[in-house]
Design a protein around this motif. Sequence first.
Motif, short mmCIF file in Angstrom:
data_model
loop_
_atom_site.label_atom_id
_atom_site.label_comp_id
_atom_site.label_asym_id
_atom_site.label_seq_id
_atom_site.Cartn_x
_atom_site.Cartn_y
_atom_site.Cartn_z
N SER A 93 0.99 -1.36 0.21
CA SER A 93 0.13 0.00 -0.13
C SER A 93 1.04 1.43 0.13
N TYR B 2 2.28 1.76 -3.48
CA TYR B 2 1.23 2.36 -4.27
C TYR B 2 0.99 3.82 -4.17
N PRO C 235 -9.44 2.50 -11.58
CA PRO C 235 -8.45 1.67 -10.64
C PRO C 235 -7.70 2.66 -9.92
N LEU D 259 -7.61 2.56 -6.20
CA LEU D 259 -6.74 2.15 -5.19
C LEU D 259 -6.11 2.99 -4.48
#
Length: 211
Positions: free
Chosen positions: A89, A92, A135, A139
């Motif tokens: 995470s 990202y 996405p 996300l």
Amino acid sequence: MRTVRKLHRTCAAVVALFVLAHVVNHLAALGGIAAHLRFMDVARLVYRQPLAEAVLLLCAAGQAGSGLWLVRSGWKRRSGWLAWLQAVSGMYLALFLLIHVAAVLAGRTVLDLDTNVHFAAAGLQVWPYQLFFVPYYFLAVVAVFAHLGCALARRAGPAPRMRALAAGLPLSAGVVFSGLVLAALMGKLYPYEVPQAYKNTYPAQAAAARP
Ligand code: HEM
């Protein structure tokens, strides 16, 4: 390693303050696009102050850079779902932050646009760009909640059930929250058409709108 960790935590405190306001701003979209625009007008009085914005952008760069460094340096020693969820995470978020902030700054300076909600929503409404942007934003918000959940889980004690709960609850809230915000910005909760000037930043739309 210790200095980088300290830098990461210090930057996180500043970035987290902004992200909290930013996330609440997006939540305001559930009350309509006008509510989102009104909230941002007020929030900008703080984060668009030159000194505040310079500190925020420096901290965002510091947060992303130190985060990627921490992930890389601990790669071989990492074990367990919690450590991996935190690393993935975080990775990202670091990449998202770099691309997102660069896009917002380019939108303001190169495209001369007001980078309000229409700027983000255009990518979510124009085909085929939504294949990337849905996405990408979904996300990002989920990753914020997941990353926070990991920090909470580490403080929840050694019991596996408590750890799973501390990480799982924010993660689930993030999925619901992110889905609702994206549905609003895509015009799925109420009618919302992004102004043509914003759609024109996407080549296919600009060509289609030409007389
Ligand atoms: C649904 C998800 C998101 C959307 C639609 C979105 C949209 C936007 C928009 C429209 C701006 C421009 C604000 C302005 O001009 O005043 C912005 C700026 C920014 N966003 Fe996001 N954002 C999202 C998620 C995130 C997340 C998850 C982070 C952090 C991890 C983030 C960090 C930032 C930062 C640092 C800025 C720059 C603020 C500035 O103008 O100085 N955003 N975002």
